[in-house]
Design a protein around this motif. Structure first.
Motif, PDB file in Angstrom:
ATOM      1  N   THR A   1       0.813  -1.217   0.000  1.00 13.22           N
ATOM      2  CA  THR A   1       0.000   0.000   0.000  1.00 13.22           C
ATOM      3  C   THR A   1       0.849   1.271   0.000  1.00 13.22           C
ATOM      4  O   THR A   1       0.293   2.374  -0.029  1.00 13.22           O
ATOM      5  CB  THR A   1      -0.923   0.014   1.230  1.00 13.22           C
ATOM      6  OG1 THR A   1      -0.117  -0.020   2.424  1.00 13.22           O
ATOM      7  CG2 THR A   1      -1.843  -1.198   1.213  1.00 13.22           C
ATOM      8  N   ALA A   2       2.164   1.145   0.053  1.00 14.64           N
ATOM      9  CA  ALA A   2       3.034   2.321   0.079  1.00 14.64           C
ATOM     10  C   ALA A   2       3.102   2.956  -1.306  1.00 14.64           C
ATOM     11  O   ALA A   2       3.070   2.267  -2.327  1.00 14.64           O
ATOM     12  CB  ALA A   2       4.430   1.942   0.558  1.00 14.64           C
ATOM     13  N   GLU A   3       3.244   4.271  -1.326  1.00 15.94           N
ATOM     14  CA  GLU A   3       3.268   4.997  -2.586  1.00 15.94           C
ATOM     15  C   GLU A   3       4.697   5.129  -3.119  1.00 15.94           C
ATOM     16  O   GLU A   3       5.663   5.129  -2.372  1.00 15.94           O
ATOM     17  CB  GLU A   3       2.683   6.403  -2.391  1.00 15.94           C
ATOM     18  CG  GLU A   3       1.222   6.421  -2.000  1.00 15.94           C
ATOM     19  CD  GLU A   3       0.690   7.828  -1.865  1.00 15.94           C
ATOM     20  OE1 GLU A   3       1.466   8.775  -2.119  1.00 15.94           O
ATOM     21  OE2 GLU A   3      -0.488   7.995  -1.507  1.00 15.94           O
ATOM     22  N   ASP A   4       4.775   5.224  -4.431  1.00 14.72           N
ATOM     23  CA  ASP A   4       6.009   5.600  -5.137  1.00 14.72           C
ATOM     24  C   ASP A   4       7.158   4.642  -4.863  1.00 14.72           C
ATOM     25  O   ASP A   4       8.310   5.045  -4.742  1.00 14.72           O
ATOM     26  CB  ASP A   4       6.407   7.021  -4.756  1.00 14.72           C
ATOM     27  CG  ASP A   4       7.250   7.690  -5.832  1.00 14.72           C
ATOM     28  OD1 ASP A   4       6.987   7.447  -7.025  1.00 14.72           O
ATOM     29  OD2 ASP A   4       8.170   8.449  -5.484  1.00 14.72           O
TER      30      ASP A   4
ATOM     31  N   ARG B   1      -7.169  -0.589   2.289  1.00 13.68           N
ATOM     32  CA  ARG B   1      -6.308   0.393   1.657  1.00 13.68           C
ATOM     33  C   ARG B   1      -5.989  -0.015   0.224  1.00 13.68           C
ATOM     34  O   ARG B   1      -5.946  -1.211  -0.110  1.00 13.68           O
ATOM     35  CB  ARG B   1      -5.014   0.553   2.458  1.00 13.68           C
ATOM     36  CG  ARG B   1      -5.245   1.023   3.882  1.00 13.68           C
ATOM     37  CD  ARG B   1      -3.952   1.316   4.582  1.00 13.68           C
ATOM     38  NE  ARG B   1      -3.239   2.413   3.958  1.00 13.68           N
ATOM     39  CZ  ARG B   1      -2.063   2.857   4.357  1.00 13.68           C
ATOM     40  NH1 ARG B   1      -1.447   2.263   5.367  1.00 13.68           N
ATOM     41  NH2 ARG B   1      -1.476   3.859   3.747  1.00 13.68           N
ATOM     42  N   THR B   2      -5.742   0.976  -0.589  1.00 11.41           N
ATOM     43  CA  THR B   2      -5.488   0.738  -2.003  1.00 11.41           C
ATOM     44  C   THR B   2      -4.102   0.124  -2.197  1.00 11.41           C
ATOM     45  O   THR B   2      -3.111   0.610  -1.647  1.00 11.41           O
ATOM     46  CB  THR B   2      -5.574   2.061  -2.788  1.00 11.41           C
ATOM     47  OG1 THR B   2      -6.843   2.663  -2.549  1.00 11.41           O
ATOM     48  CG2 THR B   2      -5.384   1.816  -4.269  1.00 11.41           C
ATOM     49  N   ARG B   3      -4.048  -0.967  -2.964  1.00  7.92           N
ATOM     50  CA  ARG B   3      -2.766  -1.577  -3.322  1.00  7.92           C
ATOM     51  C   ARG B   3      -2.173  -0.813  -4.491  1.00  7.92           C
ATOM     52  O   ARG B   3      -2.867  -0.530  -5.472  1.00  7.92           O
ATOM     53  CB  ARG B   3      -2.951  -3.042  -3.715  1.00  7.92           C
ATOM     54  CG  ARG B   3      -2.747  -4.048  -2.592  1.00  7.92           C
ATOM     55  CD  ARG B   3      -3.533  -3.746  -1.364  1.00  7.92           C
ATOM     56  NE  ARG B   3      -3.296  -4.734  -0.309  1.00  7.92           N
ATOM     57  CZ  ARG B   3      -3.751  -4.622   0.918  1.00  7.92           C
ATOM     58  NH1 ARG B   3      -4.470  -3.570   1.257  1.00  7.92           N
ATOM     59  NH2 ARG B   3      -3.498  -5.547   1.828  1.00  7.92           N
ATOM     60  N   ARG B   4      -0.899  -0.477  -4.375  1.00  8.35           N
ATOM     61  CA  ARG B   4      -0.250   0.345  -5.393  1.00  8.35           C
ATOM     62  C   ARG B   4       0.828  -0.459  -6.111  1.00  8.35           C
ATOM     63  O   ARG B   4       1.584  -1.207  -5.474  1.00  8.35           O
ATOM     64  CB  ARG B   4       0.350   1.597  -4.765  1.00  8.35           C
ATOM     65  CG  ARG B   4      -0.669   2.396  -3.970  1.00  8.35           C
ATOM     66  CD  ARG B   4      -0.079   3.657  -3.396  1.00  8.35           C
ATOM     67  NE  ARG B   4      -1.024   4.332  -2.518  1.00  8.35           N
ATOM     68  CZ  ARG B   4      -1.975   5.155  -2.920  1.00  8.35           C
ATOM     69  NH1 ARG B   4      -2.111   5.412  -4.213  1.00  8.35           N
ATOM     70  NH2 ARG B   4      -2.801   5.730  -2.061  1.00  8.35           N
ATOM     71  N   PRO B   5       0.950  -0.294  -7.410  1.00  3.24           N
ATOM     72  CA  PRO B   5       1.936  -1.071  -8.173  1.00  3.24           C
ATOM     73  C   PRO B   5       3.347  -0.539  -7.959  1.00  3.24           C
ATOM     74  O   PRO B   5       3.560   0.613  -7.565  1.00  3.24           O
ATOM     75  CB  PRO B   5       1.485  -0.888  -9.627  1.00  3.24           C
ATOM     76  CG  PRO B   5       0.814   0.454  -9.623  1.00  3.24           C
ATOM     77  CD  PRO B   5       0.147   0.582  -8.279  1.00  3.24           C
ATOM     78  N   VAL B   6       4.313  -1.396  -8.260  1.00  2.00           N
ATOM     79  CA  VAL B   6       5.720  -1.009  -8.218  1.00  2.00           C
ATOM     80  C   VAL B   6       6.068  -0.322  -9.534  1.00  2.00           C
ATOM     81  O   VAL B   6       5.712  -0.796 -10.618  1.00  2.00           O
ATOM     82  CB  VAL B   6       6.623  -2.238  -7.993  1.00  2.00           C
ATOM     83  CG1 VAL B   6       8.088  -1.828  -7.961  1.00  2.00           C
ATOM     84  CG2 VAL B   6       6.237  -2.938  -6.701  1.00  2.00           C
ATOM     85  N   ILE B   7       6.758   0.803  -9.458  1.00  4.83           N
ATOM     86  CA  ILE B   7       7.073   1.602 -10.637  1.00  4.83           C
ATOM     87  C   ILE B   7       8.431   1.202 -11.186  1.00  4.83           C
ATOM     88  O   ILE B   7       9.416   1.111 -10.446  1.00  4.83           O
ATOM     89  CB  ILE B   7       7.063   3.113 -10.288  1.00  4.83           C
ATOM     90  CG1 ILE B   7       5.683   3.500  -9.737  1.00  4.83           C
ATOM     91  CG2 ILE B   7       7.422   3.957 -11.499  1.00  4.83           C
ATOM     92  CD1 ILE B   7       5.623   4.914  -9.232  1.00  4.83           C
ATOM     93  N   ARG B   8       8.457   0.939 -12.476  1.00  3.89           N
ATOM     94  CA  ARG B   8       9.714   0.647 -13.165  1.00  3.89           C
ATOM     95  C   ARG B   8      10.219   1.926 -13.831  1.00  3.89           C
ATOM     96  O   ARG B   8       9.501   2.527 -14.619  1.00  3.89           O
ATOM     97  CB  ARG B   8       9.542  -0.444 -14.220  1.00  3.89           C
ATOM     98  CG  ARG B   8       9.289  -1.831 -13.651  1.00  3.89           C
ATOM     99  CD  ARG B   8       9.091  -2.829 -14.783  1.00  3.89           C
ATOM    100  NE  ARG B   8       8.935  -4.177 -14.284  1.00  3.89           N
ATOM    101  CZ  ARG B   8       9.923  -5.033 -14.118  1.00  3.89           C
ATOM    102  NH1 ARG B   8      11.158  -4.661 -14.429  1.00  3.89           N
ATOM    103  NH2 ARG B   8       9.714  -6.243 -13.664  1.00  3.89           N
ATOM    104  N   LYS B   9      11.447   2.297 -13.521  1.00  6.60           N
ATOM    105  CA  LYS B   9      12.008   3.494 -14.131  1.00  6.60           C
ATOM    106  C   LYS B   9      12.444   3.254 -15.568  1.00  6.60           C
ATOM    107  O   LYS B   9      12.462   4.159 -16.381  1.00  6.60           O
ATOM    108  CB  LYS B   9      13.203   3.987 -13.309  1.00  6.60           C
ATOM    109  CG  LYS B   9      12.806   4.699 -12.034  1.00  6.60           C
ATOM    110  CD  LYS B   9      13.983   5.418 -11.438  1.00  6.60           C
ATOM    111  CE  LYS B   9      13.558   6.279 -10.273  1.00  6.60           C
ATOM    112  NZ  LYS B   9      14.689   7.053  -9.712  1.00  6.60           N
ATOM    113  N   THR B  10      12.841   2.029 -15.869  1.00  5.18           N
ATOM    114  CA  THR B  10      13.245   1.679 -17.233  1.00  5.18           C
ATOM    115  C   THR B  10      12.276   0.653 -17.771  1.00  5.18           C
ATOM    116  O   THR B  10      11.825  -0.241 -17.054  1.00  5.18           O
ATOM    117  CB  THR B  10      14.674   1.117 -17.250  1.00  5.18           C
ATOM    118  OG1 THR B  10      14.746  -0.016 -16.366  1.00  5.18           O
ATOM    119  CG2 THR B  10      15.669   2.165 -16.791  1.00  5.18           C
TER     120      THR B  10
END
Length: 441
Positions: A103-106, A419-428
């Motif tokens: 649930t953590a952002e960014d 709580r909203t589940r947030r995806p993991v962000i890929r920079k590349t």
């Protein structure tokens, strides 16, 4: 530094805190005095944390810290040399892995370090960028000047350049000459271009396959076509492209082995042609040639002052203290333990505790274990064990808590939503493998 100065530093830190400043400052005192704590809630056992354990989480959830003002306080009380001397700054990043915090952002996908050879793995987490004051003597410990989280929309080099602009301006105002020391990930065109207007010199390590270029030759009369933008090619691993060095130095290392240093001036990287650098090669004849003990190392020097060839290797070795500072923060100050989402605020609290230990060491008598020697430099861990005695004498600027009775709890019939589940962000972006049919076509 005497106790009055240390007490003034504590009051300045307290003024950098906004909302929930009393709980935040109690958390700082508990963190750098409770050596027995091995988890975040156990910090509430400290006699200097005057509140209940729930206030630990409330301090990080609701607290506010003025990052710009805290940076100025760190620089004002830093153990700096006299005006006119050099001061060494280390810049680097460290990863905080949070694979379970869905649930953590960014959160970004960051590589995992200290893996076996030819092993590659990544984990969701955050990247924290630090600018620290590097000690000139072994065992003295780093002093944190600034810390910022690298967001998913930013690059680590971009964040580091922004931090260095702010820190170097404060140090230059004190009459000092900063020298920035960084690993090979910072020896890139974007970082060097952003530091072109910074009043500091930079010593950065370079990969062995990096390519530089000499200045473009002058245009010949009657030449047809566009002028050349770059001169001859200079590749570190290709000895035939080096040519004669502009400056050399030869000496011995502390073990008596022969050391050769060569320097080529007026080179540049193609994406940043306007940034002129000096490329330095160090040949250590006594090295084993392994990955951690290479015989040939490459560096880049950027700045108005000429590169001190005899001091390149000793100066870069100062950067190793930065790694030891990260290890102390994670193993002793609980920086790497799972905390609430306010990781950036927690990192600033850890930096406050770290710097307080550094400033308190000159006037402390360490607390030693039976197996620890008393003839070496006093470590920050030994200082931390003896801090409760000093804290009782210094007192605290934080106000005592005001109990408000028992909380009413949730209203009857209230059902919190998940709580909203947030995806993991890929920079590349992920590279797509070509199919056999497409490859044959």
């Amino acid at each position: 530094m005497n106790r009055n100065t240390l007490n003034a530093f504590r009051h300045k830190i307290y003024r950098c805190f906004g909302k929930a400043k009393d709980a935040l400052f109690n958390l700082v005192d508990a963190l750098f005095s409770e050596a027995a704590a091995r988890s975040f809630p156990e910090l509430s056992f400290s006699p200097f944390f005057e509140r209940t354990w729930a206030s630990l989480y409330e301090a990080l959830e609701d607290g506010q810290i003025d990052a710009a003002r805290l940076r100025e306080v760190f620089v004002d009380f830093a153990p700096l040399p006299q005006a006119g001397e050099f001061v060494f700054l280390g810049v680097d990043t460290s990863n905080l892995y949070r694979p379970e915090a869905e649930t953590a952002e960014d959160r970004t996908l960051v590589p995992m370090a200290n893996l076996p050879k030819n092993s590659h793995a990544a984990s969701p987490g955050w990247v924290m960028s630090h600018v620290v004051l590097l000690p000139t003597q072994a065992g003295q410990g780093t002093y944190v000047l600034d810390t910022v989280r690298v967001r998913s929309t930013e690059l680590a080099t971009e964040v580091a350049a922004r931090q260095l602009h702010a820190v170097v301006a404060l140090l230059v105002a004190c009459g000092l000459h900063p020298i920035i020391i960084g690993d090979r990930w910072y020896a890139c065109a974007p970082f060097l271009a952003r530091l072109a207007d910074v009043r500091a010199c930079s010593l950065l390590r370079v990969k062995g396959n990096r390519v530089f270029y000499h200045p473009a030759p002058a245009r010949v009369p009657g030449q047809i076509g566009a002028s050349r933008k770059d001169g001859d090619r200079f590749q570190c691993k290709d000895e035939s492209s080096h040519g004669k060095p502009d400056k050399t130095w030869e000496g011995t290392d502390p073990k008596g082995a022969r050391v050769e240093v060569r320097c080529w001036k007026h080179l540049h990287l193609r994406p940043a042609r306007w940034v002129e650098v000096s490329v330095i090669q160090i040949i250590r004849h006594g090295a084993t040639g392994r990955a951690r003990d290479p015989k040939i190392s490459w560096f880049v020097w950027q700045g108005d002052l000429p590169a001190p060839l005899a001091e390149v290797s000793p100066t870069y070795r100062l950067r190793y203290s930065h790694e030891h500072g990260y290890r102390f923060d994670k193993q002793e100050l609980l920086w790497d333990i799972p905390t609430p989402e306010r990781t950036e605020r927690w990192t600033q609290v850890v930096a406050c505790a770290h710097n307080l230990l550094v400033l308190a060491r000159p006037q402390m008598v360490g607390c030693y274990r039976p197996w620890e020697t008393r003839h070496s430099v006093l470590t920050l861990t030994q200082v931390r064990r003896a801090m409760p005695t000093l804290l009782q004498q210094l007192g605290t600027p934080a106000r005592p808590p005001q109990p408000r009775g028992k909380a009413p709890g949730r209203a009857k019939g209230f059902h919190p939503k998940p709580r909203t589940r947030r995806p993991v962000i890929r920079k590349t972006s992920k590279k797509q493998k070509k199919s056999n049919n497409a490859a044959s076509a």
